[in-house]
Design an enzyme around this catalytic site. Structure first.
Site, short mmCIF file in Angstrom:
data_model
loop_
_atom_site.label_atom_id
_atom_site.label_comp_id
_atom_site.label_asym_id
_atom_site.label_seq_id
_atom_site.Cartn_x
_atom_site.Cartn_y
_atom_site.Cartn_z
N SER A 281 29.87 -45.45 2.29
CA SER A 281 29.46 -44.21 3.01
C SER A 281 28.90 -43.41 1.63
O SER A 281 29.17 -43.75 0.61
CB SER A 281 30.39 -43.36 3.74
OG SER A 281 31.31 -42.72 2.61
N ASP A 282 27.90 -42.42 2.14
CA ASP A 282 27.82 -41.49 0.92
C ASP A 282 28.96 -40.45 0.73
O ASP A 282 29.87 -40.55 1.58
CB ASP A 282 26.29 -40.73 1.14
CG ASP A 282 25.73 -40.26 -0.02
OD1 ASP A 282 26.87 -40.26 -1.17
OD2 ASP A 282 24.70 -39.76 0.02
N TRP A 283 28.81 -39.83 -0.57
CA TRP A 283 30.13 -38.85 -0.79
C TRP A 283 30.54 -38.07 0.44
O TRP A 283 29.60 -37.21 0.90
CB TRP A 283 29.63 -38.13 -1.94
CG TRP A 283 30.62 -37.13 -2.25
CD1 TRP A 283 31.01 -35.87 -1.95
CD2 TRP A 283 31.37 -37.42 -3.80
NE1 TRP A 283 31.89 -35.33 -3.00
CE2 TRP A 283 32.24 -36.16 -3.81
CE3 TRP A 283 31.15 -38.17 -4.77
CZ2 TRP A 283 32.87 -36.11 -4.93
CZ3 TRP A 283 32.21 -38.10 -5.83
CH2 TRP A 283 32.85 -37.12 -6.06
#
Ligand code: BGC
Length: 750
Positions: A281-283
Site C-alpha cells: 500500500s502507499d503510506w
C-alpha cells in the site's frame, strides 16, 4: 571472503559493467518449494507479521521486540548499515523462523549522488540515462543496506500544478513506459539476487497523476478505456521489465480507492499481466480508506485491502490489529493471507536475502564514486532543454569577457537537487556559480550578485542591486526557478508564474540592454512566456541534481550542446491546463487563425469568431508543445519513406528518413515518430509518440535513420473494450517535436 572481495571489485567498476553473480540464481521451482516449506511452519501471527511494514522509529530496542515476535516483514527509512545489520540480526537469529527483513527507502533520483529529477531524465529521451541513474542509485543505496526502493514513479501527468509531476516522466504514455522500464532494469540489475540489486516498485498504481485540479491526493475520474490506453501501459511495461513490487496509489478513481480496488490489483495486475511480486500500500493508504468514506473503521479497511490484493501494509498497522479477527469471522480467507505471504517471501528469496541478509558496512565508501558523479553530470547535460537562442547568444564565445551571474538558483546547493532527496548531501552539490568559476578561470570575469536569495524572495532592493551590477557585464546569466520544496508530494501550486520577484528581476536585467540568458531550474514547467520574451536565450533544466552546475557551465560555453526535449507541454497560462499533445480529435478542432480577445470587434455576432476549440485569451497552442527543444546546430529531416503503404496487422513497418546536421556544431537530435489512427471505433488522439531516437551528427553529416514499428503496437482498447488494431487509414510524422513534420499516410488492411 572471496565473495566479498569480488563484490568490492565489481562495485568499483559499477554501474557500467555487470558482475558475475555471487550466487547461482535459484530457479523458480526451487524458490516455490522453499516458500511452501516455510509457509507450512508459520503461525497465523507470523504470516500477518510479514504483511506489516513499519517506518524506522529510531529506537532499535523497541523495533527488536516486534521483530523477535515476527511482527514485521519490512522496515522503511533505515539507512545506517550498522543499524540495518543490527535489526537484520534480530530477524535472522532471534525470531523463531529467521525470516530476513526487507529494508526499503525512497531512492527516487539518486541515493547520495543525485541525478536530475525524473522529469529531467525524461527530457533526455534517453533510456540509458534512466537506467544508469537507477543503477548508480541501486549501488549506493544497497551499500547502506537498502534492498527495495519505491521507484520508478510512472504516473502519466498532464497537470503541472500537481507537484509530483517532478517525480515522473511527464505527459506521454510511451515515453513514460520506455523510461520507467529502463529504471526498473537499472534498479534491479541483471538479477535481483545480486547484492547491488534493489527491488523496484512502480508507483502509484494507478491514475494518481490525473488528480482533479492538479491537487495532490485528489480524486480521479478515468474511465476504463482511458485507463487502459493512457495510464496502465507504463505499468504493464514495468511489469514486463520484471519489476518485483508495485505500490497502490492514494487516489480513488470513480469512487474506488486503489488500495481497495480488486479490478486493478487482481484482474489487471495479477490476472492479465501475471505479476507475482509484492503489492504494497502507499503510506497509510489502507487506514486512509476510512477518511475516503470507503471503509467504516480499521477492520473494514484491512478487509477491503487484503481482499482486493494488497500484500503488505505500509505503516498503518490495521493488518496486524484486524486480520486475526477477520479470519475468525471468515471475512478474509486464510488462503488470501497465504497468497500475500507467498508474494512477500518470493521477493525475499529472489533478492537472496535468506543467504546474504547483511550488508558489508565498508561498502559505504562507494558513495559519490567518480563514475557516479560523471554519469550524473552527463544526465544533467542531456536533460537540459534549449527553449530559445536568439542571434546565437549561446554558446558563449571567447569575446565574452565579463559575465554577471544572477538569480536565486545560481548558488543554491540544496534547491538544485530537487524533491525527494532524503539522503542527498548539499555539501557535495556543484552549483552553477562554482562550476562557472572553475570553467572560465581567469579568462572571464564573473560578477556574482544574486539579487534574490531564494525563489520566493520579493526583495526589490536586491533586484535593483543585481541589475546595477549586471549592467557591467557583456552577458547576464540569470538562474531562476523553484526551490526544491515547491514541487514534490503535496506541493501543488495554482499559480505557475515565477515566484517572488524573479519576474521583476528578469525585467530589470533586460532593461540593462545586455543579453540575458535565463536558466530555469524547476520541478515542473512554469508559465514563463513573459520572461522568454525578455531573454535572448533560455535553457530549461528541471532540478538537475548534484552535478547540475558543471553540466550547465559546459552547455553555456559550448563544451556540450543541448539535446533535451520537453517531456511535457509548457502551458502559456494555468487556465489552459490540462493541455497535452495527444488529445483526442475534436469535431471542431482549432484552426490557429482564431480571433483573440483584443481583436474582437464591438458587438460582434455570436458566431463571428468561428466555432472551434480554443480560448479567446490564450488561443489554442501552448507555450511549448511536447517534444520541443533546440540545439546550437540545426537539423533537416528529409526523404521519409515507408517500407509499404499497405500493411497487415502482423507486419512490421519500417520508416526511414534522412537526418542532416545543417549547422556549425556537432549535435544530437531526438528524432520522433508519431502516428495517428485516422478513423476508429472510438475517437483517437491527434498524434501519439511511437518511437524516438537520439542521433548524433557532425556538422554537415547526413545519416539515413530507420524506425521499426510492429503494426501490433497500433493496438488500442476499442469500443468493445478489446485491445486490437483496427484496419484503416493512418497518418505518420517523423519530426523534431509533436507539432511539426510532414504527414505521410499508410493503411492497415485485414
Ligand atoms: C508517497 C510514496 C512514498 C511513500 C513512502 C508516500 O507518502 O506517496 O510515493 O513511496 O510515502 O515514503
Amino acid at each position: 571472503m572471496k565473495t566479498m572481495k569480488m563484490l568490492s571489485a565489481c562495485l568499483l567498476l559499477l554501474p557500467f559493467i555487470s558482475c558475475t553473480q555471487v550466487q547461482d540464481t535459484e530457479n523458480d521451482a526451487v524458490i516455490e518449494q522453499k516458500i511452501e516449506t516455510l509457509l507450512s511452519r508459520m503461525t497465523l501471527e507470523e504470516k500477518i507479521g510479514q504483511m506489516n511494514q513499519i517506518s524506522s522509529y529510531g529506537n532499535i530496542e523497541d523495533m527488536s521486540g516486534l521483530i523477535k515476535k515476527g511482527e514485521v516483514g519490512s522496515i522503511l527509512n533505515e539507512v545506517d548499515p550498522v543499524r540495518v545489520n543490527a535489526l537484520q540480526r534480530v530477524a535472522m537469529e532471534e525470531s523463531r523462523l529467521g525470516i530476513p527483513l526487507l529494508m526499503a527507502r525512497d531512492v527516487i533520483h539518486g541515493f547520495k549522488t543525485i541525478f536530475p529529477i525524473p522529469l529531467g531524465q525524461a527530457a533526455s529521451f534517453n533510456p540509458q540515462v534512466a537506467e544508469d541513474g537507477a543503477r548508480v542509485a541501486a549501488v549506493e543505496a544497497s551499500a547502506a543496506g537498502i534492498r527495495w526502493t519505491f521507484a520508478p514513479m510512472i504516473d502519466v501527468a498532464r497537470d503541472p500544478r500537481w507537484g509530483r509531476m517532478a517525480e515522473g516522466c511527464g505527459e506521454d504514455t510511451y515515453l513514460t513506459s520506455v523510461m520507467g522500464a529502463a529504471m526498473v532494469k537499472g534498479f534491479q540489475g541483471d538479477s535481483l539476487n545480486h547484492p547491488t540489486s534493489i527491488a523496484a516498485c512502480p508507483k502509484h498504481f494507478v491514475g494518481y497523476g490525473a488528480a482533479e485540479g492538479g491537487r495532490d491526493y485528489n480524486s480521479t475520474f478515468i474511465p476504463e478505456r482511458r485507463l487502459r490506453n493512457v495510464y496502465l501501459p507504463p505499468f504493464e511495461a514495468a511489469a514486463k521489465a520484471g519489476a518485483a513490487t508495485f505500490m497502490t496509489s492514494f487516489n480513488d478513481n470513480d469512487g474506488a480507492p486503489s488500495t481497495g480496488n480488486t479490478f486493478i490489483l487482481k484482474d489487471v495486475l495479477r490476472g492479465e499481466w501475471g505479476f507475482d511480486g509484492i503489492v504494497v500500500s502507499d503510506w497509510a493508504s489502507v487506514a486512509e480508506m476510512i477518511a475516503h468514506g470507503f471503509a467504516a473503521d480499521s477492520k473494514e479497511a484491512a478487509m477491503k485491502a487484503v481482499n482486493a490484493g494488497v500484500d503488505m501494509e505500509m505503516v498503518s498497522y490495521t493488518f496486524v490489529k484486524e486480520l486475526p479477527g477477520l479470519i475468525k469471522e471468515g471475512k478474509v480467507k486464510k488462503s488470501a493471507i497465504d497468497d500475500a505471504v507467498r508474494n512477500i517471501l518470493r521477493i525475499k528469496f529472489r533478492l537472496g536475502l535468506f543467504d546474504n541478509p547483511y550488508v558489508d558496512e565498508k561498502w559505504i565508501e562507494e558513495l559519490y564514486a567518480p563514475s557516479h558523479l560523471e554519469a550524473a553530470k552527463q544526465a544533467a547535460v542531456e536533460s537540459a532543454i534549449l527553449l530559445k537562442n536568439e542571434k546565437e547568444t549561446l554558446p558563449l564565445q571567447s569575446s565574452v569577457k565579463t559575465v554577471a551571474v544572477v538569480g536565486p538558483m545560481a548558488n543554491a546547493p540544496y534547491d538544485q537537487l530537487g524533491t525527494w532527496i532524503f539522503d542527498g548531501d548539499k555539501t557535495k552539490t556543484v552549483t552553477p556559480l562554482k562550476a562557472i568559476k572553475e570553467l572560465v578561470g581567469d579568462k572571464v570575469q564573473v560578477i556574482y550578485e544574486p539579487g534574490l536569495t531564494y525563489s520566493r524572495d520579493k526583495n526589490m532592493v536586491g533586484v535593483a542591486k543585481a541589475a546595477a551590477a549586471a549592467a557591467r557585464a557583456d552577458v547576464i546569466l540569470a538562474f531562476v526557478g523553484e526551490e526544491a520544496i515547491l514541487s514534490g508530494e503535496a506541493h501543488c501550486l495554482a499559480d505557475l508564474n515565477l515566484q517572488g520577484a524573479q519576474s521583476e528581476l528578469i525585467a530589470a536585467l533586460a532593461k540593462t540592454g545586455k543579453p540575458v540568458v535565463t536558466v530555469v531550474m524547476a520541478g515542473r514547467p512554469l508559465t514563463i512566456g513573459k520572461e522568454v520574451e525578455l531573454s535572448s536565450a533560455v535553457l530549461y533544466s528541471f532540478h538537475p541534481g548534484t552535478m547540475g552546475g558543471p553540466a550547465l557551465a559546459d552547455l553555456l560555453w559550448g563544451k556540450a550542446v543541448p539535446s533535451g526535449k520537453t517531456p511535457v507541454t509548457f502551458p502559456k497560462m494555468v487556465g489552459q491546463i490540462p493541455v497535452y499533445y495527444a488529445h483526442n480529435s475534436s469535431g471542431r478542432p482549432a484552426t490557429r487563425n482564431e480571433v483573440l480577445l483584443n481583436d474582437i470587434p464591438l458587438e460582434a455576432g455570436q458566431t463571428s469568431l468561428g466555432c472551434t476549440s480554443f480560448y479567446m485569451d490564450a488561443g489554442f497552442d501552448p507555450l511549448y508543445s511536447f517534444g520541443y527543444g533546440l540545439s546550437y546546430t540545426t537539423f533537416k529531416y528529409d526523404n521519409v519513406k515507408l517500407s509499404s503503404a499497405n500493411l497487415k496487422k502482423e507486419d512490421v513497418l519500417t520508416v526511414t528518413f534522412d537526418l542532416e546536421n545543417t549547422g556549425k556544431y556537432e549535435g544530437t537530435e531526438v528524432a520522433q515518430l508519431y502516428v495517428q489512427d485516422k478513423f476508429a471505433s472510438v475517437t483517437r488522439p491527434v498524434r501519439e509518440l511511437k518511437r524516438f531516437a537520439r542521433v548524433t551528427l557532425k556538422p554537415g553529416e547526413k545519416k539515413n535513420v530507420s524506425f521499426e514499428l510492429p503494426i501490433s503496437e497500433l493496438a488500442f482498447w476499442n469500443i468493445d473494450m478489446v485491445k486490437t488494431v483496427e484496419a484503416g487509414d493512418f497518418a505518420l510524422w517523423v519530426a523534431p517535436d509533436s507539432q511539426s513534420g510532414e504527414e505521410v499516410f499508410f493503411k492497415v488492411v485485414d
